[in-house]
Motif scaffolding. Structure first.
Motif, PDB file in Angstrom:
ATOM      1  N   PRO A 164     -95.607  10.110  34.630  1.00 29.90           N
ATOM      2  CA  PRO A 164     -94.346   9.537  35.237  1.00 29.90           C
ATOM      3  C   PRO A 164     -93.157  10.330  34.972  1.00 29.90           C
ATOM      4  CG  PRO A 164     -95.753   7.828  34.042  1.00 29.90           C
ATOM      5  CD  PRO A 164     -96.088   8.913  33.593  1.00 29.90           C
ATOM      6  N   THR A 165     -93.476  11.320  34.238  1.00 28.94           N
ATOM      7  CA  THR A 165     -92.170  12.173  34.356  1.00 28.94           C
ATOM      8  C   THR A 165     -92.543  13.565  34.657  1.00 28.94           C
ATOM      9  OG1 THR A 165     -92.727  12.666  32.092  1.00 28.94           O
ATOM     10  CG2 THR A 165     -90.976  10.936  32.294  1.00 28.94           C
ATOM     11  N   SER A 166     -93.459  13.888  35.435  1.00 27.27           N
ATOM     12  CA  SER A 166     -93.957  14.994  36.179  1.00 27.27           C
ATOM     13  C   SER A 166     -92.980  15.269  37.236  1.00 27.27           C
ATOM     14  CB  SER A 166     -95.372  14.966  36.587  1.00 27.27           C
ATOM     15  OG  SER A 166     -96.315  15.172  35.460  1.00 27.27           O
ATOM     16  N   VAL A 167     -92.664  16.512  37.508  1.00 29.99           N
ATOM     17  CA  VAL A 167     -91.739  17.016  38.699  1.00 29.99           C
ATOM     18  C   VAL A 167     -92.425  18.150  39.489  1.00 29.99           C
ATOM     19  CG1 VAL A 167     -89.517  17.978  39.537  1.00 29.99           C
ATOM     20  CG2 VAL A 167     -89.617  16.463  37.505  1.00 29.99           C
ATOM     21  N   ARG A 168     -92.844  18.064  40.848  1.00 25.20           N
ATOM     22  CA  ARG A 168     -93.151  19.253  41.205  1.00 25.20           C
ATOM     23  C   ARG A 168     -92.222  19.905  41.926  1.00 25.20           C
ATOM     24  NH1 ARG A 168     -97.554  17.522  44.370  1.00 25.20           N
ATOM     25  NH2 ARG A 168     -96.202  16.854  46.059  1.00 25.20           N
ATOM     26  N   ILE A 169     -92.089  21.611  42.062  1.00 25.57           N
ATOM     27  CA  ILE A 169     -91.232  22.285  42.494  1.00 25.57           C
ATOM     28  C   ILE A 169     -91.879  23.355  43.085  1.00 25.57           C
ATOM     29  CG2 ILE A 169     -89.503  24.102  42.025  1.00 25.57           C
ATOM     30  CD1 ILE A 169     -90.565  21.854  38.885  1.00 25.57           C
ATOM     31  N   ASP A 185     -91.050  32.162  33.710  1.00 25.88           N
ATOM     32  CA  ASP A 185     -90.044  31.411  34.113  1.00 25.88           C
ATOM     33  C   ASP A 185     -89.971  31.447  35.511  1.00 25.88           C
ATOM     34  OD1 ASP A 185     -89.507  34.045  33.549  1.00 25.88           O
ATOM     35  OD2 ASP A 185     -87.282  33.738  32.771  1.00 25.88           O
ATOM     36  N   PHE A 186     -88.996  30.423  36.086  1.00 24.55           N
ATOM     37  CA  PHE A 186     -89.144  30.166  37.739  1.00 24.55           C
ATOM     38  C   PHE A 186     -87.668  29.498  38.153  1.00 24.55           C
ATOM     39  CE2 PHE A 186     -91.128  26.545  36.332  1.00 24.55           C
ATOM     40  CZ  PHE A 186     -90.628  25.419  37.023  1.00 24.55           C
ATOM     41  N   SER A 187     -87.733  29.732  39.280  1.00 23.62           N
ATOM     42  CA  SER A 187     -86.609  28.631  39.830  1.00 23.62           C
ATOM     43  C   SER A 187     -87.296  28.059  41.151  1.00 23.62           C
ATOM     44  CB  SER A 187     -85.198  29.318  40.216  1.00 23.62           C
ATOM     45  OG  SER A 187     -85.586  30.212  41.199  1.00 23.62           O
ATOM     46  N   GLY A 188     -86.718  27.087  41.722  1.00 19.84           N
ATOM     47  CA  GLY A 188     -87.018  26.348  42.895  1.00 19.84           C
ATOM     48  C   GLY A 188     -86.426  25.113  43.422  1.00 19.84           C
ATOM     49  N   VAL A 189     -87.132  24.417  44.177  1.00 18.39           N
ATOM     50  CA  VAL A 189     -86.320  23.091  44.671  1.00 18.39           C
ATOM     51  C   VAL A 189     -87.420  21.919  44.348  1.00 18.39           C
ATOM     52  CG1 VAL A 189     -85.639  21.962  46.718  1.00 18.39           C
ATOM     53  CG2 VAL A 189     -85.096  24.375  46.548  1.00 18.39           C
ATOM     54  N   ARG A 213     -83.826  12.536  35.517  1.00 22.11           N
ATOM     55  CA  ARG A 213     -82.862  13.695  35.320  1.00 22.11           C
ATOM     56  C   ARG A 213     -82.621  14.652  36.664  1.00 22.11           C
ATOM     57  NH1 ARG A 213     -84.512  17.384  32.018  1.00 22.11           N
ATOM     58  NH2 ARG A 213     -82.451  18.468  32.175  1.00 22.11           N
ATOM     59  N   VAL A 214     -83.392  14.776  37.682  1.00 14.07           N
ATOM     60  CA  VAL A 214     -83.359  15.192  38.679  1.00 14.07           C
ATOM     61  C   VAL A 214     -84.126  14.439  40.054  1.00 14.07           C
ATOM     62  CG1 VAL A 214     -83.765  17.587  37.587  1.00 14.07           C
ATOM     63  CG2 VAL A 214     -85.646  16.092  38.363  1.00 14.07           C
ATOM     64  N   LYS A 215     -83.631  14.901  41.165  1.00  9.42           N
ATOM     65  CA  LYS A 215     -84.432  14.153  42.397  1.00  9.42           C
ATOM     66  C   LYS A 215     -84.692  15.293  43.344  1.00  9.42           C
ATOM     67  CE  LYS A 215     -79.809  13.772  44.556  1.00  9.42           C
ATOM     68  NZ  LYS A 215     -79.168  14.698  43.913  1.00  9.42           N
ATOM     69  N   VAL A 216     -85.619  14.681  44.381  1.00 15.30           N
ATOM     70  CA  VAL A 216     -86.108  15.601  45.475  1.00 15.30           C
ATOM     71  C   VAL A 216     -84.899  16.375  45.880  1.00 15.30           C
ATOM     72  CG1 VAL A 216     -87.369  15.642  47.596  1.00 15.30           C
ATOM     73  CG2 VAL A 216     -88.083  14.222  45.905  1.00 15.30           C
ATOM     74  N   GLY A 217     -85.066  17.812  46.092  1.00 14.05           N
ATOM     75  CA  GLY A 217     -84.009  18.691  46.822  1.00 14.05           C
ATOM     76  C   GLY A 217     -83.165  19.159  45.807  1.00 14.05           C
ATOM     77  N   LYS A 267     -88.214  17.168  31.418  1.00  8.76           N
ATOM     78  CA  LYS A 267     -87.423  17.623  30.304  1.00  8.76           C
ATOM     79  C   LYS A 267     -87.437  19.080  30.082  1.00  8.76           C
ATOM     80  CE  LYS A 267     -91.195  17.351  26.665  1.00  8.76           C
ATOM     81  NZ  LYS A 267     -92.163  16.473  26.362  1.00  8.76           N
ATOM     82  N   GLU A 268     -88.544  19.622  30.699  1.00  8.74           N
ATOM     83  CA  GLU A 268     -88.243  21.024  30.847  1.00  8.74           C
ATOM     84  C   GLU A 268     -87.478  21.860  31.571  1.00  8.74           C
ATOM     85  OE1 GLU A 268     -90.283  22.657  28.395  1.00  8.74           O
ATOM     86  OE2 GLU A 268     -90.980  20.859  27.766  1.00  8.74           O
ATOM     87  N   LEU A 269     -86.881  21.139  32.558  1.00  8.79           N
ATOM     88  CA  LEU A 269     -85.926  21.750  33.784  1.00  8.79           C
ATOM     89  C   LEU A 269     -84.480  21.789  33.298  1.00  8.79           C
ATOM     90  CD1 LEU A 269     -87.669  19.404  36.604  1.00  8.79           C
ATOM     91  CD2 LEU A 269     -87.941  21.818  36.132  1.00  8.79           C
ATOM     92  N   PHE A 270     -83.769  22.809  34.073  1.00 12.38           N
ATOM     93  CA  PHE A 270     -82.691  22.792  34.003  1.00 12.38           C
ATOM     94  C   PHE A 270     -82.041  22.868  35.161  1.00 12.38           C
ATOM     95  CE2 PHE A 270     -84.303  25.384  30.241  1.00 12.38           C
ATOM     96  CZ  PHE A 270     -83.337  24.990  29.138  1.00 12.38           C
ATOM     97  N   VAL A 271     -81.110  22.110  35.649  1.00 14.96           N
ATOM     98  CA  VAL A 271     -80.324  22.117  37.072  1.00 14.96           C
ATOM     99  C   VAL A 271     -79.649  23.230  37.272  1.00 14.96           C
ATOM    100  CG1 VAL A 271     -78.787  20.841  38.677  1.00 14.96           C
ATOM    101  CG2 VAL A 271     -80.495  19.703  36.929  1.00 14.96           C
TER     102      VAL A 271
END
Length: 196
Positions: free
Chosen positions: A44-49, A81-85, A95-99, A120-124
């Motif tokens: 439930p707390t997974s995020v795909r970037i 390490d990486f960045s993306g959307v 903590r984050v939303k699509v986009g 929890k691993e993400l930085f905006v």
């Protein structure tokens, strides 16, 4: 969580341990897969970037040679390490939303078009910081910040000598030292030099 997907993506795969500088071929340790499965949300707390930028780190070379402290089972997707959307979020993500523009460190998997990590691993990524620069921030600045601020407790007026100041960790150490008020002496090999 995701509905089942059959999509594929490109990813840089380590299929066997060996020389990371070997040209990519049928027998090289690494290859580009055009048909790697798109990672699914696993909690439930997974995020795909969708990846925009990645950094190239010495640790990745060590992983290919089998000399890094973490040894994932073969084959595995390279990268740290990486960045993306943000492309998709689990039902429990707050903590984050699509986009949203984000960056993070993963143990592997970022040398691909998409990656899944826990929120929890993400930085905006803040406004004004482009995603290319953000792709190299987590390892370099995380390493320097941990070493200088948390371990060494660097303070205003202390002298900080940074060897290898032209690399990612060295450059970030110079910047963190300056922000902390240290007197920074930066050393790098090369044909040019500058004063901090």
């Amino acid at each position: 969580m995701d509905s089942p997907q059959t999509g594929t993506m490109r990813a840089l795969i380590c299929r066997k341990l060996g020389d990371p500088t070997a040209p990519i071929s049928e027998t090289s340790p690494i290859f580009v897969s055009s048909h790697h499965p798109v990672p699914q949300l696993t909690s439930p707390t997974s995020v795909r970037i969708r990846i925009k930028a990645v950094s190239v780190n010495y640790g990745t070379s060590l992983q290919i040679m089998g000399k890094y402290q973490e040894k994932p089972p073969l084959p595995f997707v390279l990268g740290s390490d990486f960045s993306g959307v943000v492309e998709a979020v689990g039902k429990g993500v707050t903590r984050v939303k699509v986009g949203d523009r984000v960056c993070a460190i993963t143990g592997q998997d970022s040398y691909a078009e998409k990656v899944v990590v826990d929120e929890k691993e993400l930085f905006v990524v803040p406004p004004g910081c482009d995603l290319i620069a953000a792709g190299g921030l987590p390892v370099a600045f995380g390493t320097s910040h941990l070493g200088l601020v948390h371990r060494a407790g660097i303070c205003r007026g202390q002298v900080l000598l940074v060897l290898g100041a032209a690399g990612g960790v060295g450059l970030s150490a110079v910047q963190i030292g300056k922000v902390c008020g240290a007197i920074v002496i930066a050393v790098a090999r090369g044909a040019w030099s500058t004063w901090c």
